[in-house]
Design a protein around this motif. Structure first.
Motif, PDB file in Angstrom:
ATOM      1  N   THR A   1      -2.259  -0.889   7.848  1.00 41.34           N
ATOM      2  CA  THR A   1      -1.184  -1.721   8.885  1.00 41.34           C
ATOM      3  C   THR A   1      -1.590  -2.831   9.185  1.00 41.34           C
ATOM      4  O   THR A   1      -0.972  -3.564   9.414  1.00 41.34           O
ATOM      5  CB  THR A   1      -0.866  -0.579   9.730  1.00 41.34           C
ATOM      6  OG1 THR A   1      -0.441   0.600   9.545  1.00 41.34           O
ATOM      7  CG2 THR A   1       0.388  -1.300  10.383  1.00 41.34           C
TER       8      THR A   1
ATOM      9  N   VAL B   1       6.441   0.409   7.039  1.00 39.69           N
ATOM     10  CA  VAL B   1       5.265   0.330   7.971  1.00 39.69           C
ATOM     11  C   VAL B   1       4.902   1.584   8.586  1.00 39.69           C
ATOM     12  O   VAL B   1       3.819   1.967   8.471  1.00 39.69           O
ATOM     13  CB  VAL B   1       5.675  -0.764   8.828  1.00 39.69           C
ATOM     14  CG1 VAL B   1       4.348  -0.826  10.022  1.00 39.69           C
ATOM     15  CG2 VAL B   1       5.969  -2.087   8.482  1.00 39.69           C
TER      16      VAL B   1
ATOM     17  N   LYS C   1       5.289  -3.152  -1.621  1.00 41.43           N
ATOM     18  CA  LYS C   1       4.445  -2.381  -0.784  1.00 41.43           C
ATOM     19  C   LYS C   1       4.812  -1.147  -0.694  1.00 41.43           C
ATOM     20  O   LYS C   1       4.241   0.073  -0.850  1.00 41.43           O
ATOM     21  CB  LYS C   1       4.118  -3.028   0.664  1.00 41.43           C
ATOM     22  CG  LYS C   1       3.252  -1.992   1.486  1.00 41.43           C
ATOM     23  CD  LYS C   1       3.127  -2.625   2.765  1.00 41.43           C
ATOM     24  CE  LYS C   1       2.292  -1.927   3.789  1.00 41.43           C
ATOM     25  NZ  LYS C   1       2.838  -0.692   4.309  1.00 41.43           N
TER      26      LYS C   1
ATOM     27  N   SER D   1      -1.224  -5.488   6.830  1.00 36.97           N
ATOM     28  CA  SER D   1       0.402  -5.836   6.278  1.00 36.97           C
ATOM     29  C   SER D   1       0.697  -6.733   7.655  1.00 36.97           C
ATOM     30  O   SER D   1       1.471  -7.816   7.373  1.00 36.97           O
ATOM     31  CB  SER D   1       1.017  -4.473   6.567  1.00 36.97           C
ATOM     32  OG  SER D   1       1.020  -3.494   5.462  1.00 36.97           O
TER      33      SER D   1
END
Length: 363
Positions: A321, A258, A307, A324
């Motif tokens: 982001t 992330v 990812k 995600s």
């Protein structure tokens, strides 16, 4: 001192204040944490986590001392933040940077909180297998969290240094998470048991330390005839710490998918960890009702691993982001939804708290 050091020290002081408050308020009058107490503490920690999110989207640029366009570009480049700065407009660019920083923190927090659920299930198994009395759960979990904070700190900043020096490690992490997710999916129906006789930590302790055979209240150590020994409760604490170390191998690389900023990884990780103790008392008795949650966690790990493996392609496609976060929340939400809609007709395992006497140890 640098801005990062001051920010980190302030954060650690704040976290230890919360833990001291937890120990003083929740365990002052009663040694057994009630569902109401756990619920209030969980709500309190979540509110604090969201307050920290507000701090980041407002003052996040102060973390790395960003006061110029050059510094902003340097930080974005070094931590690979998906932020497009606006030439000549430092104030607006910082605003975009702070918003992304907050989003990365929030996404990492959700990932770590979700993966903690599986950790809770294993903790229930450990407490049940070793016959730990309910009133001692809080003490073990409290000191376990302190140990976890230290271990996570070392893991995260060492991992960040390795990623910065060897970019290919991200692919190793990604492949490992895909493998772990597939393994979790294939093992979703297997019965997990704790072998108290042959557990590696028990064998290690018996080999190198004097181990007392019975619980002695909530004590970790006891002196008998001038000989200091560790109690079974301390053994359980060591096993909890070792378990967290194993889970950290999954969760920390997952958050690095992330954000590459080690401070954001650490902040999101620690807020999720301090919420783990109170969440344990809420979910431990009902965790088996979420029959599809383990499948959801397995899919989550596979998604995060993929990812990491294909992050360059995803960046070119504009996968942000925010996307995600939507995918992660969607996976978890669907697993919980299907668990409630299609409950098990007959429980395959009954995990119950064991309120047995302190001086009884079943191993």
């Amino acid at each position: 001192m640098t801005n990062e050091t001051l920010f980190l020290l302030g954060f650690l002081v704040f976290i230890f204040f919360i833990l001291a408050l937890d120990l003083g308020l929740l365990n002052k009058k009663s040694s057994t944490v009630s569902m109401k107490q756990a619920g209030l503490m969980s709500f309190f920690v979540i509110v604090l986590s969201m307050c920290f999110y507000v701090v980041l989207i407002t003052y996040g640029h102060l973390l790395h001392g960003i006061d110029s366009m050059e510094k902003l570009q340097q930080v974005i480049s070094s931590h690979h933040h998906p932020v497009k700065i606006i030439p000549g407009d430092l104030e607006h660019s910082i605003q975009l940077y702070n918003q992304n920083l907050g989003l990365e923190y929030l996404t990492g927090y959700v990932v770590e909180y979700a993966l903690s659920v599986d950790n809770i299930f294993v903790m229930v198994l450990i407490f049940t297998a070793f016959g730990v009395a309910q009133k001692n759960y809080h003490r073990v979990l409290f000191w376990g969290i302190l140990g976890a904070i230290v271990m996570r700190f070392c893991f995260i900043f060492v991992g960040a240094a390795l990623i910065a020096k060897f970019a290919w490690i991200m692919y190793v992490f990604g492949a490992f998470l895909v493998f772990t997710g597939i393994k979790m999916f294939l093992d979703k129906d297997s019965d997990e048991k704790i072998d108290t006789q042959n557990h590696p930590i028990v064998k290690f302790a018996n080999r190198f330390f004097k181990v007392h055979n019975h619980f002695v209240g909530n004590k970790f150590f006891v002196t008998i005839e001038g000989v200091k020994k560790i109690t079974p409760l301390f053994l359980v604490l060591l096993i909890i710490e070792a378990t967290d170390l194993i889970f950290a191998v999954d969760s920390i690389p997952a958050i690095f998918s992330v954000t590459k900023d080690p401070y954001i990884v650490f902040f999101s990780n620690i807020f999720a960890i301090i919420g783990l103790r109170s969440m344990f008392f809420i979910l431990a008795g009902i965790i088996d009702k979420f029959r599809f949650l383990k499948i959801g966690l397995a899919i989550l790990l596979i998604f995060i691993g993929l990812k990491m493996l294909f992050h360059h392609y995803l960046e070119d496609w504009g996968f942000s982001t925010t996307h995600s976060l939507f995918v992660i929340v969607g996976i978890l939400g669907l697993s919980i939804f299907f668990s409630l809609i299609f409950p098990e007709r007959k429980k395959e395992r009954a995990l119950k708290f064991n309120p047995e006497n302190d001086d009884h140890l079943r191993y």
